[in-house]
Design a protein around this motif. Structure first.
Motif, short mmCIF file in Angstrom:
data_model
loop_
_atom_site.label_atom_id
_atom_site.label_comp_id
_atom_site.label_asym_id
_atom_site.label_seq_id
_atom_site.Cartn_x
_atom_site.Cartn_y
_atom_site.Cartn_z
N GLY A 103 13.87 2.61 -5.88
CA GLY A 103 14.39 3.39 -4.77
C GLY A 103 13.54 3.25 -3.53
O GLY A 103 14.05 3.17 -2.41
N GLY A 104 12.21 3.21 -3.70
CA GLY A 104 11.32 3.03 -2.55
C GLY A 104 11.57 1.71 -1.86
O GLY A 104 11.58 1.63 -0.62
N TRP A 142 7.13 -0.11 11.04
CA TRP A 142 5.95 -0.45 10.24
C TRP A 142 5.88 0.41 8.99
O TRP A 142 5.46 -0.06 7.91
CB TRP A 142 4.67 -0.28 11.07
CG TRP A 142 4.34 1.15 11.44
CD1 TRP A 142 4.68 1.80 12.58
CD2 TRP A 142 3.64 2.09 10.63
NE1 TRP A 142 4.23 3.10 12.55
CE2 TRP A 142 3.57 3.31 11.37
CE3 TRP A 142 3.06 2.05 9.36
CZ2 TRP A 142 2.96 4.46 10.88
CZ3 TRP A 142 2.44 3.20 8.87
CH2 TRP A 142 2.39 4.38 9.62
N ALA A 143 6.31 1.68 9.11
CA ALA A 143 6.28 2.59 7.97
C ALA A 143 7.35 2.23 6.94
O ALA A 143 7.14 2.37 5.73
CB ALA A 143 6.46 4.04 8.44
N THR A 144 8.51 1.75 7.42
CA THR A 144 9.56 1.34 6.48
C THR A 144 9.11 0.11 5.69
O THR A 144 9.37 0.00 4.49
CB THR A 144 10.87 1.03 7.22
OG1 THR A 144 10.70 -0.12 8.06
CG2 THR A 144 11.29 2.21 8.10
N ALA A 162 6.97 -2.40 0.77
CA ALA A 162 5.90 -3.24 0.23
C ALA A 162 5.05 -2.48 -0.78
O ALA A 162 4.63 -3.03 -1.81
CB ALA A 162 5.03 -3.76 1.37
N GLY A 163 4.79 -1.19 -0.50
CA GLY A 163 4.00 -0.39 -1.43
C GLY A 163 4.69 -0.23 -2.77
O GLY A 163 4.03 -0.22 -3.82
N SER A 164 6.01 -0.12 -2.75
CA SER A 164 6.76 -0.01 -4.01
C SER A 164 6.65 -1.29 -4.82
O SER A 164 6.44 -1.25 -6.03
CB SER A 164 8.23 0.31 -3.71
OG SER A 164 8.35 1.51 -2.98
N PHE A 210 -2.92 2.47 -5.40
CA PHE A 210 -1.59 2.00 -5.02
C PHE A 210 -0.73 3.15 -4.48
O PHE A 210 0.37 2.89 -3.97
CB PHE A 210 -0.90 1.35 -6.23
CG PHE A 210 -1.46 0.00 -6.57
CD1 PHE A 210 -0.86 -1.16 -6.09
CD2 PHE A 210 -2.58 -0.13 -7.36
CE1 PHE A 210 -1.37 -2.41 -6.39
CE2 PHE A 210 -3.11 -1.37 -7.67
CZ PHE A 210 -2.51 -2.52 -7.18
N ALA A 211 -1.20 4.38 -4.60
CA ALA A 211 -0.46 5.51 -4.03
C ALA A 211 -0.69 5.61 -2.53
O ALA A 211 0.11 6.23 -1.81
CB ALA A 211 -0.89 6.82 -4.70
N ILE A 212 -1.77 5.00 -2.03
CA ILE A 212 -2.11 5.14 -0.61
C ILE A 212 -1.03 4.56 0.31
O ILE A 212 -0.64 5.21 1.28
CB ILE A 212 -3.49 4.51 -0.33
CG1 ILE A 212 -4.59 5.29 -1.08
CG2 ILE A 212 -3.78 4.49 1.17
CD1 ILE A 212 -5.97 4.72 -0.92
N PRO A 213 -0.53 3.32 0.06
CA PRO A 213 0.51 2.80 0.96
C PRO A 213 1.74 3.69 1.04
O PRO A 213 2.27 3.93 2.14
CB PRO A 213 0.85 1.43 0.35
CG PRO A 213 -0.37 1.04 -0.40
CD PRO A 213 -0.93 2.31 -0.95
#
Length: 229
Positions: free
Chosen positions: A145-146, A162-164, A169-171, A188-191
């Motif tokens: 979903g992310g 940039w946030a999208t 990318a973080g997901s 990995f929770a930071i992004p």
């Protein structure tokens, strides 16, 4: 104070910012998850904050989607539904952890340790029942979903791009955790946390500015009319 769609959306933005801060904050100096830690007050506090984070995140992404429902299209809708399901399942896991595991850790510490092993990307030595399926569904919907929601927001091009990108990318990056056993998986929770902060601020600020301009226009209008007379 009147309740308007703009006010609700701005509130959702603030909820997303708070959720991002909590998502990062609960990872700081987090002790290893085991049955012994589950009996402590610190564990209960951290779990309660995770439940709150999940709820605030759900409010936040709902506001983000409604802000750009037309531009997001079908992909945005699918991403929102899957991501929302991910947060709902995450909340369920965290509630179980907060309410059930402190007591269960004293009665069946082996089971609790097995569940924690699965939650942190490891393998259980015994049967943990439906918790295995719940954790799998939570991880799949949250990560998938992310990614989809991030792509949908990027294509809508209303919130900070940039946030999208960071959300998507973080997901994807989280999938690398099993391949990097020497890396602290909590990093990995930071992004995702930063992405939620950026998206929430973008939602709040983007709606606050037009509201301020409308207010200034309303106030100045009578003055102009008086001057014209």
């Amino acid at each position: 104070m009147s309740i308007t769609p703009a006010r609700l959306a701005r509130s959702a933005g603030l909820a997303a910012v708070a959720a991002g801060l909590l998502f990062i904050g609960v990872q700081i100096s987090h002790p290893p998850l085991d049955a012994e830690f589950a009996t402590t007050t610190e564990y209960t506090v951290r779990q309660s904050l995770k439940v709150l984070m999940s709820g605030l995140s759900l409010v936040g992404i709902t506001g983000m989607y409604l802000r750009q429902v037309k531009q997001a299209g079908v992909l945005g809708l699918i991403g929102y539904l899957v991501f929302g399901a991910g947060y709902l399942l995450m909340m369920s896991v965290e509630v179980i952890g907060a309410v059930v595991f402190p007591t269960l850790a004293r009665m069946a510490p082996g089971y609790v340790n097995d569940v924690f092993a699965v939650v942190t990307g490891g393998h259980a030595s015994g049967d943990i029942g439906l918790m295995q399926l719940l954790n799998l569904a939570s991880a799949a919907t949250f990560l998938g979903g992310g990614l989809l929601f991030g792509i949908g927001l990027f294509r809508a091009n209303i919130l900070a791009r940039w946030a999208t990108v960071l959300l998507a990318a973080g997901s994807v990056a989280t999938l690398a955790i099993p391949l990097l056993p020497q890396v602290n998986e909590r990093l990995f929770a930071i992004p995702t946390g930063v992405a939620m902060i950026g998206l929430g601020y973008s939602l709040w600020h983007g709606l606050r500015a037009p509201a301020a301009r409308r207010l200034n226009g309303t106030v100045s209008s009578p003055l102009h009319q008086a001057g014209a007379k």
